[in-house]
Design an enzyme around this catalytic site. Structure first.
Site, PDB file in Angstrom:
ATOM      1  N   ASP A  38       0.839  -1.200   0.001  1.00 22.11           N
ATOM      2  CA  ASP A  38      -0.136  -0.044  -0.088  1.00 22.11           C
ATOM      3  C   ASP A  38       0.812   1.166   0.111  1.00 22.11           C
ATOM      4  OD1 ASP A  38      -2.180   1.659   0.964  1.00 22.11           O
ATOM      5  OD2 ASP A  38      -1.029   1.581   2.728  1.00 22.11           O
ATOM      6  N   ASP A 240      -6.994  -1.404   3.687  1.00 21.82           N
ATOM      7  CA  ASP A 240      -6.285  -2.513   3.303  1.00 21.82           C
ATOM      8  C   ASP A 240      -6.723  -3.734   3.644  1.00 21.82           C
ATOM      9  OD1 ASP A 240      -4.094  -0.870   2.083  1.00 21.82           O
ATOM     10  OD2 ASP A 240      -3.693  -0.331   4.052  1.00 21.82           O
TER      11      ASP A 240
HETATM   12  P1  ADP Z   1      -3.994   4.462   0.415  1.00 24.84           P
HETATM   13  O1  ADP Z   1      -4.364   3.267  -0.374  1.00 24.84           O
HETATM   14  O2  ADP Z   1      -2.598   5.102  -0.360  1.00 24.84           O
HETATM   15  O3  ADP Z   1      -3.517   4.180   1.660  1.00 24.84           O
HETATM   16  P2  ADP Z   1      -6.521   5.669   0.858  1.00 24.84           P
HETATM   17  O4  ADP Z   1      -7.097   4.529   0.380  1.00 24.84           O
HETATM   18  O5  ADP Z   1      -6.480   5.703   2.354  1.00 24.84           O
HETATM   19  O6  ADP Z   1      -5.134   5.776   0.464  1.00 24.84           O
HETATM   20  O7  ADP Z   1      -6.882   6.871   0.625  1.00 24.84           O
HETATM   21  C1  ADP Z   1      -7.079   7.114  -0.545  1.00 24.84           C
HETATM   22  C2  ADP Z   1      -7.412   8.663  -1.047  1.00 24.84           C
HETATM   23  O8  ADP Z   1      -8.768   9.019  -0.504  1.00 24.84           O
HETATM   24  C3  ADP Z   1      -6.580   9.580  -0.423  1.00 24.84           C
HETATM   25  O9  ADP Z   1      -5.560   9.810  -1.136  1.00 24.84           O
HETATM   26  C4  ADP Z   1      -7.668  10.772  -0.385  1.00 24.84           C
HETATM   27  O10 ADP Z   1      -7.339  11.517  -1.558  1.00 24.84           O
HETATM   28  C5  ADP Z   1      -8.939  10.514   0.167  1.00 24.84           C
HETATM   29  N1  ADP Z   1      -9.218  10.264   1.500  1.00 24.84           N
HETATM   30  C6  ADP Z   1      -9.707   9.357   2.200  1.00 24.84           C
HETATM   31  N2  ADP Z   1      -9.831   9.673   3.115  1.00 24.84           N
HETATM   32  C7  ADP Z   1      -9.939  10.975   3.350  1.00 24.84           C
HETATM   33  C8  ADP Z   1     -10.097  11.863   4.309  1.00 24.84           C
HETATM   34  N3  ADP Z   1     -10.392  11.925   5.595  1.00 24.84           N
HETATM   35  N4  ADP Z   1      -9.946  13.315   3.924  1.00 24.84           N
HETATM   36  C9  ADP Z   1      -9.509  13.659   2.863  1.00 24.84           C
HETATM   37  N5  ADP Z   1      -9.272  12.691   1.702  1.00 24.84           N
HETATM   38  C10 ADP Z   1      -9.448  11.390   2.265  1.00 24.84           C
HETATM   39 MG    MG Z   2      -2.629   3.295   3.538  1.00 26.45          MG
END
Ligand code: ADP
Ligand code: MG
Length: 291
Positions: A38, A240
């Protein structure tokens, strides 16, 4: 498998900061063909900081308070960054209705209106368009490999926030050592394409996917398993957990969410990805003693 060898292996793991819950994952680790990482919080520090903000409507106290209050109700690391940045210029509003959209962002209802904060996918769900007046600023931030999150009401984009999250100093080395062991390394992220590309390139990962939803992370694990591969998943977040549950070997970051650690069979306490190679070596040694 002799229980004694497994016990010794798990004990050694614990000494190295690798918590192993079951015998099976310790035995499986040496068979890994592919590892999926991730991005946010796993490859990167997961300590994002707000770098810049741009309003596309008149910035008001109320809008700032709404933005702040919605993010204060979210546990996402990006939300924490927004809270830290707005802490001194905003007050918390009670009575917000919050809906989490894992992998995309959050919805908040206030005074009869629904606001969204999240990625471009969340905006598209509400059919909100990023107009030409917003594009130059957003593109500039994306080129700097910043994550851009969008704040909108039910009709239009109100503001965008640029966030930077540095790559862990050990991530490149971790990827290299996995690749040297003939393991295919992939990166999956819910973040946008350009930020994903910049991060993947910096740490030497050719295979990555952006804008991936939590369920799609799990589908990708399955896709590789259907090709006959033994697949490891490494993650830190709630987003995840589906993929962790699907993987043959699941590894959580110790500083990640409790849910990721509950689901994963292994936890890396220090958050250092080079520990994955160590876990594989430990598996080799343990299984050798068993035979
Ligand atoms: P990753 O898969 O890289 O760990 P996430 O799946 O947690 O990332 O989040 C994906 C995207 O969703 C973030 O890059 C963001 O743009 C958006 N996002 C998720 N949660 C939030 C939040 N609480 N506030 C703002 N954006 C969010
Ligand atoms: Mg993450």
């Amino acid at each position: 498998a002799t229980p004694t060898a497994i016990m010794v292996g798990m004990g050694k793991g614990a000494e190295q900061g690798i918590l192993i819950k079951d015998a099976e994952s310790l035995e499986q680790a040496k068979k890994l063909d592919a590892i999926i990482l991730d991005k946010t919080g796993t490859i990167t520090e997961g300590k994002p900081e707000v770098i810049a903000q741009q309003w596309f409507v008149q910035e008001t106290d109320e809008l700032r308070n709404i933005l702040y209050s919605i993010e204060k109700s979210s546990e996402h690391p990006l939300a924490d960054a927004v809270v830290a940045a707005f802490h001194e210029q905003a007050v918390f509003l009670n009575g917000l209705g919050i809906t989490n959209m894992p992998g995309q962002g959050v919805y908040g209802t206030y005074a009869g209106k629904t606001y969204s904060i999240g990625n471009i996918g969340l905006l598209q769900r509400s059919e909100i368009i990023v107009g030409p007046e917003a594009e130059p600023w957003i593109n500039k931030q994306l080129e700097l490999a910043h994550t851009v999150i969008y704040f909108a009401d039910n009709t239009m984009l109100l503001a965008a926030i640029a966030i930077a999250d540095s790559i862990k100093t050990t991530s490149s080395e971790a990827v290299r050592s996995l690749q040297a062991a003939d393991i295919d390394v992939y990166m999956l992220t819910g973040d946008n394409e350009r930020t994903a590309q910049a991060v993947a390139r910096q740490i030497g990962i050719a295979n990555y996917r952006a804008n991936v939803l939590p369920a799609e992370k799990a589908d990708f694990v399955k896709e590789l398993q259907n090709q006959g591969k033994v697949v490891g998943m490494v993650g830190d977040g709630i987003n995840d957990s589906n993929a962790l549950a699907q993987a043959d070997v699941s590894i959580a970051m110790g500083k990640g969410s409790d849910i990721a650690m509950d689901v994963a069979k292994m936890t890396i306490i220090s958050n250092d990805l080079t520990k994955i190679s160590q876990a594989i070596q430990l598996s080799r040694k343990t299984v050798r003693t068993i035979k």
